[in-house]
Design an enzyme around this catalytic site. Structure first.
Site: not given
Ligand code: NAD
Length: 266
Positions: A53-54, A127-128, A153
């Site tokens: 997905d990334g 995503n967000e 806060r």
């Molecule tokens: P990353 O390498 O930090 O991976 C984060 C994980 O989120 C990966 O397993 C990825 O496949 C998954 N992911 C990404 N988009 C998704 C979606 N729409 N639905 C379900 N899983 C999803 O970062 P990345 O792969 O470049 O993805 C960036 C995304 O990672 C950000 O948009 C954020 O939503 C997510 N993220 C989540 C957390 C957390 O849950 N604590 C922390 C950092 C980033």
């Protein structure tokens, strides 16, 4: 889901930076070129993302200025993702589908984020968007359609789309939103709740016509995160977010099961 007359024969690849994904991508490239498609990084109509997905997020930001002209298709080199339609075990199927089938399309709108400081800066997210401060308590005055809503806060907030509801939003215990709905979901990140200060303290799901504004006496030390990217908020006075007219077009060569993906999560 729509069927669109859109004959494609030029493709590009966006590949996760590991040997295995590059190996899979090379196979797809060779098969499509043999089948009469042209590999064209600049004029590509189909962007095939090999990784996870990334990798789709990376590709969307890479092709941000051409979104109206391209479709995205994901091939996952691990388990099935939310934004990817095929896995590495289905290479024959995906290649045959591309060569012989006209896909349906599924559109996913992007968030439009505007940061107001000395300059006005614009960002987009599939995503967000998050305003995060890991150093000190971030105070955020939140208004929705210019009506004061709440003061948060804590470490910040996350505003996610339907597509992002299974990503960071889910870790915040936000609701997973069914495929096909267009909404925005606001969640606090480690919000402080005590006798002096309370906020809604549960996710707020709103229609996609709203505009959310975040104001603070200082955003210094806070970071704006949008998908996998980030920007400093130093000197910023206000951040607004609304659903943009920009959208990502996904090619769907076969029925997509959202439930199947959800069941993979736990
Ligand atoms: P990353 O390498 O930090 O991976 C984060 C994980 O989120 C990966 O397993 C990825 O496949 C998954 N992911 C990404 N988009 C998704 C979606 N729409 N639905 C379900 N899983 C999803 O970062 P990345 O792969 O470049 O993805 C960036 C995304 O990672 C950000 O948009 C954020 O939503 C997510 N993220 C989540 C957390 C957390 O849950 N604590 C922390 C950092 C980033």
């Amino acid at each position: 889901m729509k069927k669109r007359k859109w004959i494609m024969n030029k493709f590009a690849l966006v590949v996760k930076q590991d040997d295995h994904s590059h190996h899979i991508a090379a196979k797809i490239k060779a098969a499509l070129c043999e089948g009469g498609w042209t590999f064209d990084l600049e004029k590509a109509e189909l962007i095939i993302c090999v990784g996870g997905d990334g990798t789709i997020l990376q590709a969307v930001h890479q092709y941000m200025d051409q979104l109206q002209d391209v479709q995205f298709l994901g091939v996952h080199t691990g388990t099935l993702g939310f934004l990817t339609d095929y896995t590495q075990n289905e290479l024959e199927e995906v290649i045959q589908a591309i060569l012989t089938t006209e896909p349906e399309v599924y559109e996913s709108k992007l968030l439009e984020i505007t940061a107001y400081g000395k300059e006005v800066k614009r960002y987009y997210a599939l995503n967000e968007m998050r305003i995060e401060n890991v150093i000190r308590t971030q105070i955020l005055e939140i208004s929705i359609d210019e009506e004061p809503f709440e003061i948060c806060r804590g470490s910040g907030v996350c505003l996610s789309t339907q597509a992002g509801s299974t990503a960071y939003n889910r870790s915040l215990r936000g609701a997973v939103i069914d495929s096909g709905l267009s909404i925005m979901q606001l969640c606090e990140i480690t919000g402080i709740q005590n006798s002096l200060h309370r906020s809604l303290n549960v996710p707020y799901i709103m229609t996609d016509t709203r505009t959310v504004a975040f104001r603070s006496h200082t955003f210094d030390e806070a970071t704006l995160c949008y998908d996998h990217l980030h920007a400093s908020l130093e000197g910023i006075k206000k951040v607004t977010c609304r659903m943009s007219n920009k959208k990502v077009i996904f090619s769907r060569y076969r029925p997509y099961s959202y439930l199947k993906r959800l069941k993979n999560l736990y």
